[in-house]
Design an enzyme around this catalytic site. Sequence first.
Site, PDB file in Angstrom:
ATOM      1  CG  ASN A 127      -1.462   1.366   1.569  1.00 37.66           C
ATOM      2  OD1 ASN A 127      -1.007   2.003   2.521  1.00 37.66           O
ATOM      3  ND2 ASN A 127      -2.403   1.858   0.779  1.00 37.66           N
ATOM      4  CG  ASP A 198      -1.229   5.563   0.639  1.00 36.43           C
ATOM      5  OD1 ASP A 198      -0.605   5.637   1.721  1.00 36.43           O
ATOM      6  OD2 ASP A 198      -2.411   5.184   0.558  1.00 36.43           O
ATOM      7  CG  ASP A 229       0.126  -3.865   6.169  1.00 36.21           C
ATOM      8  OD1 ASP A 229      -0.324  -4.197   7.272  1.00 36.21           O
ATOM      9  OD2 ASP A 229       0.412  -2.689   5.863  1.00 36.21           O
ATOM     10  CG  HIS A 233      -6.416   1.343   3.544  1.00 33.84           C
ATOM     11  ND1 HIS A 233      -7.584   2.052   3.651  1.00 33.84           N
ATOM     12  CD2 HIS A 233      -6.264   0.664   4.710  1.00 33.84           C
ATOM     13  CE1 HIS A 233      -8.128   1.821   4.834  1.00 33.84           C
ATOM     14  NE2 HIS A 233      -7.351   0.984   5.488  1.00 33.84           N
ATOM     15  CD  GLU A 266      -4.116  -5.164   8.328  1.00 36.69           C
ATOM     16  OE1 GLU A 266      -4.057  -4.892   9.533  1.00 36.69           O
ATOM     17  OE2 GLU A 266      -3.383  -4.628   7.471  1.00 36.69           O
TER      18      GLU A 266
END
Length: 517
Positions: A127, A198, A229, A233, A266
Amino acid sequence: MKKYLYLSFLFVLVLLSSCSTSPEKNIENHWPHAGITYEIFVQSFYDSDGDGIGDFNGVTKKLDHVKELGANAIWFMPIMPSPSYHKYDVTDYKAIHPDYGTIDDFKLMLQKAHEKDIKIVIDLIINHTSSKHPWFVESRKGRDNPYRDYYVWAQKDTIADFLNKKAITLDSDNIRQWHDPGVGEDFYYGFFIDGMPDLNFDNPKVREEIYEIGRFWLEEIGVDGFRLDAAKHIFPDDRAVDNHAFWKEFRSEMTKIKPDVYLVGEVYDMKEVVAPYLPGLPALFNFDFHYTLLRAYEEENGMLLAKNQKEILDYYQEISEEFIDATFSSNHDQPRLLNSLDSNPKKLKQAITILMSMPGAPYLYYGEEIGMLGKKPDENIREPFLWDIKANDTGRATWIEAVYSIDEMVTPLSIQKSMSTSFFNHYKEVIKLRNSNRALALGDLTLFDQELPKPLMAFFRSYEDQKLFVVHNLSDQTISIEAPKDFDEVLYNLGLGTLDEKMIVLPPYSSVMLTKK
């Protein structure tokens, strides 16, 4: 004579064939769908060279501990170079953090793990990168830099309304998401903190960089899969469809290299938000399991967890028949389980019994098997493992001065091994039970539909012609109920739970599993 030798040879083959189909062997072969994965923070696991920091040579030395416990795989928290102790901000995706050793040390550990039939899963943090990653160092140099579009940039005047907006999500309480690099009017986006910018997944070059990283670890190194992870996002929340599409693409690229690659994501949210990720991430962590388990104890409401789990399983089954429910009772982001259960050892033993009696592919956090303690901040949930008493513990990490998991409060593993009633021996016992029982590992979940006292959790586990009845008492009072018809043999009991003729007697925090004769 040759005839008898030939018949003897056939007899040996039959014996070998029958051994290969034993319940325990078959269940182990069902990883990741029903196997058990052990989560390790390398920094705190075992220090082999005396520098105070755990390392991969230390992990290699302690693989027998993982095997003895009964786990089928290891998930390593971040292992790549990073400026932070937790290493969730990567600076080099194709290397091992020097504190943990070399890539050759990792390969040796991997080889030894595979020799013991232990799979290896590594954390892959895509991410974001570290703000010290060479890509970002280049990106911040200016709009014309080739790496500028590897990250998400915007002019200050176009994002003015968002600069001080506090965004609260289930997995972040960050106050600011747009950050000033101090080099002009452009700001960059970092969902978590300014040190974790990001990546821009709208850029095909970024996506190809990520796929190449995955190929490196699967093909050149030989890991068995990735824990992804912050999978929710990759794109902002209002672009959920793009998130789902990316993970499908990622999975497609990884299966080209390793058809059976294990991907666990996740995605911390409600089941309705989590479910659409399943086509791309066939395994997803079940955060609801952890929090509902704790609520069930707080409210002494046994069926709360069973009903919630049944609802989630049925819901996900409609999305994908191949989904893997990655259940857990604790991990590196939550207070240690014993702390969350009022430091009550009976509750801890029962909680792992509940986890192992439910469907799914359970995860165990290192140290839970010896009752380690820890509360926020996160560093104190990740304190060093206690292998032996402090005076003799040459492998205990010292990078942090432990506050909770100390000899005065936690009994080291070496002592627990010789204690029949220790946490460690209980974990071993209940894991062995699951690994050797098809209904527990692979079976369906059916709720007990009769009226029960509120503290009781009761359900059936069924696989082919095997059926079990499982009941847990989540209170400090003794409760008795009538056993279901034909369930007349105790397979397992915890806390002196018994079957007295047709009555199941459940002392405080006890459990009973019944089968049919």
